[in-house]
Design an enzyme around this catalytic site. Structure first.
Site, PDB file in Angstrom:
ATOM      1  N   SER A   1       7.326   7.793  -5.066  1.00 31.60           N
ATOM      2  CA  SER A   1       7.084   9.223  -5.277  1.00 31.60           C
ATOM      3  C   SER A   1       8.366   9.907  -5.758  1.00 31.60           C
ATOM      4  CB  SER A   1       6.587   9.884  -3.983  1.00 31.60           C
ATOM      5  OG  SER A   1       7.391   9.515  -2.886  1.00 31.60           O
TER       6      SER A   1
ATOM      7  N   GLU B   1      -3.926   5.893   2.279  1.00 35.31           N
ATOM      8  CA  GLU B   1      -3.716   7.209   1.666  1.00 35.31           C
ATOM      9  C   GLU B   1      -5.034   7.851   1.224  1.00 35.31           C
ATOM     10  OE1 GLU B   1      -0.629   7.381  -1.277  1.00 35.31           O
ATOM     11  OE2 GLU B   1      -1.106   9.449  -1.816  1.00 35.31           O
TER      12      GLU B   1
HETATM   13  O1  KIV Z   1       5.761   6.724  -2.708  1.00 34.47           O
HETATM   14  C1  KIV Z   1       5.417   7.278  -1.661  1.00 34.47           C
HETATM   15  O2  KIV Z   1       5.973   8.309  -1.254  1.00 34.47           O
HETATM   16  C2  KIV Z   1       4.309   6.709  -0.924  1.00 34.47           C
HETATM   17  C3  KIV Z   1       3.750   7.527   0.180  1.00 34.47           C
HETATM   18  C4  KIV Z   1       2.788   8.494  -0.373  1.00 34.47           C
HETATM   19  C5  KIV Z   1       3.132   6.688   1.233  1.00 34.47           C
HETATM   20  O3  KIV Z   1       3.846   5.662  -1.240  1.00 34.47           O
END
Ligand code: KIV
Length: 285
Positions: free
Chosen positions: A52, A189
């Site tokens: 993310s 998720e």
């Molecule tokens: O990349 C991320 O932050 C994630 C979370 C949403 C679990 O995979």
């Protein structure tokens, strides 16, 4: 971490112990040194350096654009800040899907070059052999089912998953397959809360939810989402505990105003010099 300690609940023992005690696991993402320090000082149990980061700190429009090299820079910074709890590195899109060899090589980089305790990858099905290969190489793996951001190719792709019978059953089967493959934990998720409950009831490894209801063994949120550190609409499952973006804009604006009005810096914010030294300097100009 020894090679024989990487399967299932033995792989991330502190999380398995929390699950056994019924103590909710707190996982938060972090992408730099101060966020790592904050996560640890705030009492998180585990830090995820999520892909993310692609969107929250690198400004890409999806998580599919970030590279291993970019994530490794961030992961190393987090590792410098996080001393006593495990950190999980996220394998980015394109770094593991193609072959077991690629998956193991990428996972090794996160452990050897950034000090990760485990890696996370998205999906089951064809990814199960990749999970097995990484675990076979002595590296703990956290799985990820439900909404898989790396598979999202348009903004409307972020809707919840598992609202139809077939899809719900497939997500449960995926979570079980990842447990069977030896995952240390599974992130679930954006699924209906009842589906999160069903998955947590069936698995014996920690199930960490993000938009999967309150009955999972733990929760994960994106650091920037919970702090309101960034612009744009947050997902339904985000609860904001601060408005960092607005507060930071306000602080920088106040400083800019002080500069423009001659109120910054104040006398005490500058360095002094002995008047004799100053006079000597002046006399030589
Ligand atoms: O990349 C991320 O932050 C994630 C979370 C949403 C679990 O995979």
């Amino acid at each position: 971490m020894t090679a024989r300690m990487v399967r299932g609940e033995d792989a991330l023992p502190s999380l398995a112990a929390l699950r056994r005690r019924g103590s909710p696991i707190v996982m938060i993402t972090a992408y730099d040194y101060p966020a790592g320090r904050i996560a640890e000082q705030a009492g998180a149990d585990v830090v995820l350096v999520g892909d993310s980061a692609a969107m929250t700190v690198l400004g890409y429009s999806s998580t599919r654009e970030v590279s291993v090299d970019e994530l490794l820079v961030l992961t190393r910074a987090v590792r410098r800040g996080v001393r006593a709890i495990p950190i999980v590195g996220d394998l980015p899109f394109g770094s593991y899907e193609e072959s077991d060899e690629l998956a193991v090589a990428s996972a090794r980089r996160f452990v050897e070059e950034a000090g990760c305790d485990a890696v996370k990858l998205e999906g089951a099905g064809e990814m199960v052999p990749r999970v097995r290969a990484i675990i076979g190489a002595g590296i703990p793996v956290v799985g990820h089912v439900g909404l898989l951001p790396q598979s999202v190719t348009s903004p409307d792709g972020y809707r919840a998953r598992g609202r139809e019978v077939e899809q719900a059953l497939a997500i449960i089967a995926d979570a079980s397959a990842l447990e069977e493959a030896g995952c240390a934990a599974v992130v679930v998720e954006a699924v209906p809360s009842e589906l999160g409950t069903l998955i947590a009831e069936r698995l014996t490894i920690p199930v960490i939810g993000i938009g999967a209801g309150a009955a999972t063994d733990g929760q994960v949120l994106v650091y920037h989402d919970l702090l309101g550190y960034g612009e744009g609409r947050a997902a339904k499952f985000v609860r904001r505990y601060a408005d960092a973006h607005d507060e930071f804009v306000g602080a920088v604006r106040r400083w800019a105003e002080d500069v423009r009005l001659g109120r910054f810096p104040a006398l005490e914010e500058g360095y002094g010099i002995d008047s004799a030294v100053l006079n000597a300097v002046r006399s030589k100009l």
